[in-house]
Design a protein around this motif. Structure first.
Motif, mmCIF file in Angstrom:
data_model
loop_
_atom_site.group_PDB
_atom_site.id
_atom_site.type_symbol
_atom_site.label_atom_id
_atom_site.label_comp_id
_atom_site.label_asym_id
_atom_site.label_seq_id
_atom_site.Cartn_x
_atom_site.Cartn_y
_atom_site.Cartn_z
ATOM 1 N N MET A 1 0.838 -1.202 0.000
ATOM 2 C CA MET A 1 0.000 0.000 0.000
ATOM 3 C C MET A 1 0.874 1.252 0.000
ATOM 4 S SD MET A 1 -2.864 -0.858 2.819
ATOM 5 C CE MET A 1 -3.466 0.838 2.835
ATOM 6 N N ARG A 4 0.876 3.352 3.353
ATOM 7 C CA ARG A 4 1.230 2.716 4.613
ATOM 8 C C ARG A 4 2.481 3.385 5.180
ATOM 9 N NH1 ARG A 4 2.431 -3.565 4.561
ATOM 10 N NH2 ARG A 4 0.190 -3.725 4.263
ATOM 11 N N ARG A 5 2.494 3.587 6.469
ATOM 12 C CA ARG A 5 3.617 4.252 7.109
ATOM 13 C C ARG A 5 4.113 3.412 8.275
ATOM 14 N NH1 ARG A 5 2.942 7.191 3.627
ATOM 15 N NH2 ARG A 5 2.542 9.441 3.497
ATOM 16 N N SER A 6 5.399 3.421 8.447
ATOM 17 C CA SER A 6 5.936 2.888 9.700
ATOM 18 C C SER A 6 6.106 4.048 10.669
ATOM 19 C CB SER A 6 7.304 2.237 9.475
ATOM 20 O OG SER A 6 7.147 0.951 8.969
ATOM 21 N N PHE A 7 5.393 3.996 11.768
ATOM 22 C CA PHE A 7 5.551 5.039 12.771
ATOM 23 C C PHE A 7 6.368 4.473 13.912
ATOM 24 C CE2 PHE A 7 2.056 6.781 10.483
ATOM 25 C CZ PHE A 7 2.215 8.139 10.618
ATOM 26 N N LEU A 8 7.647 4.549 13.778
ATOM 27 C CA LEU A 8 8.476 4.037 14.855
ATOM 28 C C LEU A 8 8.492 5.045 15.991
ATOM 29 C CD1 LEU A 8 11.594 2.525 13.149
ATOM 30 C CD2 LEU A 8 9.906 1.336 14.516
ATOM 31 N N PHE A 9 8.145 4.565 17.158
ATOM 32 C CA PHE A 9 8.369 5.351 18.351
ATOM 33 C C PHE A 9 9.856 5.562 18.466
ATOM 34 C CE2 PHE A 9 4.956 4.806 21.756
ATOM 35 C CZ PHE A 9 4.335 5.911 21.240
ATOM 36 N N VAL A 58 -5.860 8.738 9.509
ATOM 37 C CA VAL A 58 -5.999 7.318 9.862
ATOM 38 C C VAL A 58 -7.459 6.858 9.864
ATOM 39 C CG1 VAL A 58 -3.857 7.305 11.185
ATOM 40 C CG2 VAL A 58 -6.006 7.771 12.382
ATOM 41 N N MET A 76 -1.564 11.935 10.448
ATOM 42 C CA MET A 76 -0.439 11.140 10.957
ATOM 43 C C MET A 76 0.722 11.979 11.500
ATOM 44 S SD MET A 76 -0.548 7.635 8.732
ATOM 45 C CE MET A 76 -0.759 8.272 7.090
ATOM 46 N N ILE A 79 -0.107 12.756 15.085
ATOM 47 C CA ILE A 79 0.032 11.590 15.970
ATOM 48 C C ILE A 79 1.509 11.309 16.218
ATOM 49 C CG2 ILE A 79 -0.501 9.141 16.263
ATOM 50 C CD1 ILE A 79 -2.923 9.481 14.490
ATOM 51 N N GLN A 80 2.292 11.412 15.156
ATOM 52 C CA GLN A 80 3.729 11.158 15.299
ATOM 53 C C GLN A 80 4.374 12.172 16.241
ATOM 54 O OE1 GLN A 80 5.432 8.497 14.085
ATOM 55 N NE2 GLN A 80 7.071 9.275 15.392
#
Lengths: 435, 435
Positions: A1, A4-9, A58, A76, A79-80
């Motif tokens: 997708m 799609r995102r990787s939201f790494l803390f 989201v 996003m 949120i990030q």
């Protein structure tokens, strides 16, 4: 997708050089970026541009959220930013001793400054609080009144606007009077005359919404405040919906106090609100939630945000929400809001709904409201959500309130209108059978 | 690194079956788990066990945070729970229509119930608010008083405990009287007698901390409340520090109202606090921040949490913090708190500091305070942070307050004591040279 995102803390870049020097503890960094569609796309195809903006949210793609008037949804990057805020503040490493702690006893200028600029006020007139509800209460509780003093409010106030005054009436004997806002309001004079007629020698405060939560009407606040000022009456405005919905310059409105909830149209985290108090008016307001500093006028509006240790990561989100809106551009956002709302309004008018929304574009923006009997709002609200994941809001018995935030697509509105027709037709058949 | 975690922002499991059905939108799921050391390790080597617990915190390994008394630090499962909360609530998909919206107008029982159980009260006596500051203000503003009515507070209140009453004195003419808590307090009777002596026929409220922020003394609240009750005086307690520091059963204390900040010792997110109001006392308190429901007694304590749209993801964190503490066990936490504090106290006494901490273990827990002239707290605070990343807190001129949360290691305390010696020796040399 593709979206799609990787939201790494991650403590990452946000922690700055100090944390970075600690190699043993450093972690991968994927700080959320604001990824908007290219500018060329806006010039070429605005709908395609906004479809790209939609991917920053989201809310699932198959959901149509037409209730932004209750609360918005954080994109996003917001949120990030909250996550980055958590990782940094919870590490307890963030600040020099002289700034420590930051959780509720400081000026918070890193958050106040961008907000002050965004809404056209000075830092010293702005307090960061939980939401417009709290700010409205700080106004009502804060001002001194005598029994019999009158407060004039509109008949379209949010419960959080009306009830602080109702409590004050019951506890301290003030009198709450209401002026009616016509549904629809079609000329400024219609409401200004009603306010003028309702003012008495005992009127101490005019309190009204900037944009009504009930019908979305955009009231002529500048004129209302001028009228109040001309009679020595304080003007206090519930601007919950205005921040992020349209260009806002609070100083220009000329009010004494202004409340807002950027978690609605600015798409900031819930729990971020603000109270504006005009500098010359600050000594008229007692603090409501107090700790050290409540009796120090040199703090100016900061006094009202001294509310103990608070959710600072949410303020990171507020700052990111301002950046997000600025990157889109508030004029572009407002234009989009108006286009969508106009399209929705036309659709509902074609279907024979009674409009409670002004025919004058100046008196409306991104919320439209219609009355559509015999449809019951409770029935259609439930049905559209359960079957189609379309979220609307209204009021009993038949009021339908439709919010059109910029991330809504024209096709979403078409989809809603089609489902509205289905519901209406099905309802009509049921009524015929049972009739 | 063994303690490195990937915190993927994810809708994942938390979103439940509904979101999972949307395959096109589903994302990878890495929900944070509570990863504590194995039970066998606790039996074998408690220090090693707590060293394992320490890895759940995002405070860098080379930092020694002895200021948990100001705010605690969220362990990773708490931060992760907040993130899960954001992704779910911001998707606007979470709830059936009848529960919608959840942002500030509902019972929040999914959060109130575990907290109520954890602190020994019923759901209907508990309101989720921002922090103890807010709860203290809700008490002071909420109770009706006449000019000249007296409120008796201790001389060790936090600014957020004292100032709500000072404002009420200035605005509404009440009289604030203070009783002294000896430094150190060495017997319950020392404070009970002082309170008894200070009570007058005009005393309406006794307001005091459960655990003083100034010295960490644990006051005999049950006895104080019994004394108040015997004279028809309301008892209101600032329990900011108690939740998560030691076993707490508020009902058993017999107070009329109780405030707390789980963001301190329960390691919950900042901005999560609570107000307990005994059921029979609820009709004595007006709401302070109001919206719909402020005049509906059937809401019971929920009335006090009707504060508009709020930061619900932080409540997810609060719930996770309770789960984290329960998994560790509150008795085990309290035991650890006491061991660390005792070790710290002995260390400071050996160094000749004047103890403001009770010699009776019942009257202290996880905060110890000493007076250590000629050291200036501002100097040592800055020096230890700048050079050694050791965070302490105190008060002018020479008070040092040391918090010993369970994630602190014995070796951390040794390290602090060594650096304290260095600072003291260096200071003495400087004084000699300049003398």
């Amino acid at each position: 997708m593709s979206d799609r995102r990787s939201f790494l803390f991650s403590i990452g870049a946000a922690a700055g050089a100090f944390a970075m020097a600690r190699n043993a503890w450093s972690q991968e960094c994927t700080v959320g970026e604001i990824k908007l569609p290219p500018e060329e796309l806006y010039a070429k195809d605005q709908n395609a541009y906004w479809a790209g903006v939609r991917k920053q949210f989201v809310i699932p793609p198959d959901e149509i959220y037409l209730n932004n008037g209750t609360v918005g949804s954080c994109p996003m990057p917001v949120i990030q930013a909250v996550s980055d805020g958590y990782r940094l503040t919870e590490s307890m490493t963030q600040l020099d001793p002289e700034d420590y702690p930051i959780w509720g006893y400081g000026p918070w200028n890193q958050f106040r400054d961008p907000l002050a600029k965004f809404v056209g006020v000075s830092r010293d007139e702005l307090a960061l609080v939980r939401n417009a509800t709290e700010a409205n209460n700080f106004m009502a509780n804060g001002i001194d009144t005598k029994p019999g003093d009158e407060v004039l409010i509109s008949d379209q106030e949010h419960p959080s606007g009306e009830n602080p005054w109702m409590l004050k009436a019951k506890r301290y004997g003030i009198v709450v009077k209401k002026f009616e806002i016509p549904k629809p309001l079609n000329a400024n004079s219609d409401v200004l005359n009603r306010i003028n007629d309702a003012i008495s020698p005992r009127t101490r405060v005019i309190f009204t919404s900037h944009i009504s939560t009930a019908t979305g009407v955009v009231l002529p606040i500048k004129e209302i405040c001028a009228l109040a000022r001309s009679k020595g009456i304080a003007s206090m405005i519930d601007g919950a919906h205005a921040t992020g919905m349209m260009r806002l310059n609070i100083s220009d409105l000329g009010c004494d106090a202004y409340a807002s909830s950027p978690h609605k149209w600015l798409m900031a985290p819930k729990g971020t609100g603000y109270l504006y108090v005009r500098e010359g008016f600050q000594d008229r307001l007692w603090s409501t939630v107090t700790t050290a500093g409540w009796d120090d006028p040199s703090l100016k509006a900061e006094r009202f945000q001294r509310i103990g240790s608070s959710n600072v990561p949410a303020l990171w989100g507020l700052k990111a929400a301002i950046e997000f809106a600025e990157k889109l551009g508030i004029d572009r956002i407002e234009k989009r809001h108006r286009q969508l709302a106009d399209y929705m309004l036309q659709g509902m008018l074609k279907r024979g709904a009674e409009s409670w929304t002004s025919a004058d574009p100046v008196l409306r923006c991104a919320i439209i409201t219609v009355n559509a009997p015999p449809i019951k709002i409770s029935d259609i609200e439930t049905s559209l959500w359960k079957h189609w994941r379309i979220r609307i809001r209204g009021g009993e018995p038949s009021k339908i309130r439709l919010s059109t935030p910029y991330y809504i697509q024209m096709a979403d509105i078409d989809e809603f209108l089609a489902k509205f027709d289905d519901f209406k037709n099905k309802n009509a058949r049921t009524a015929t059978r049972s009739g």
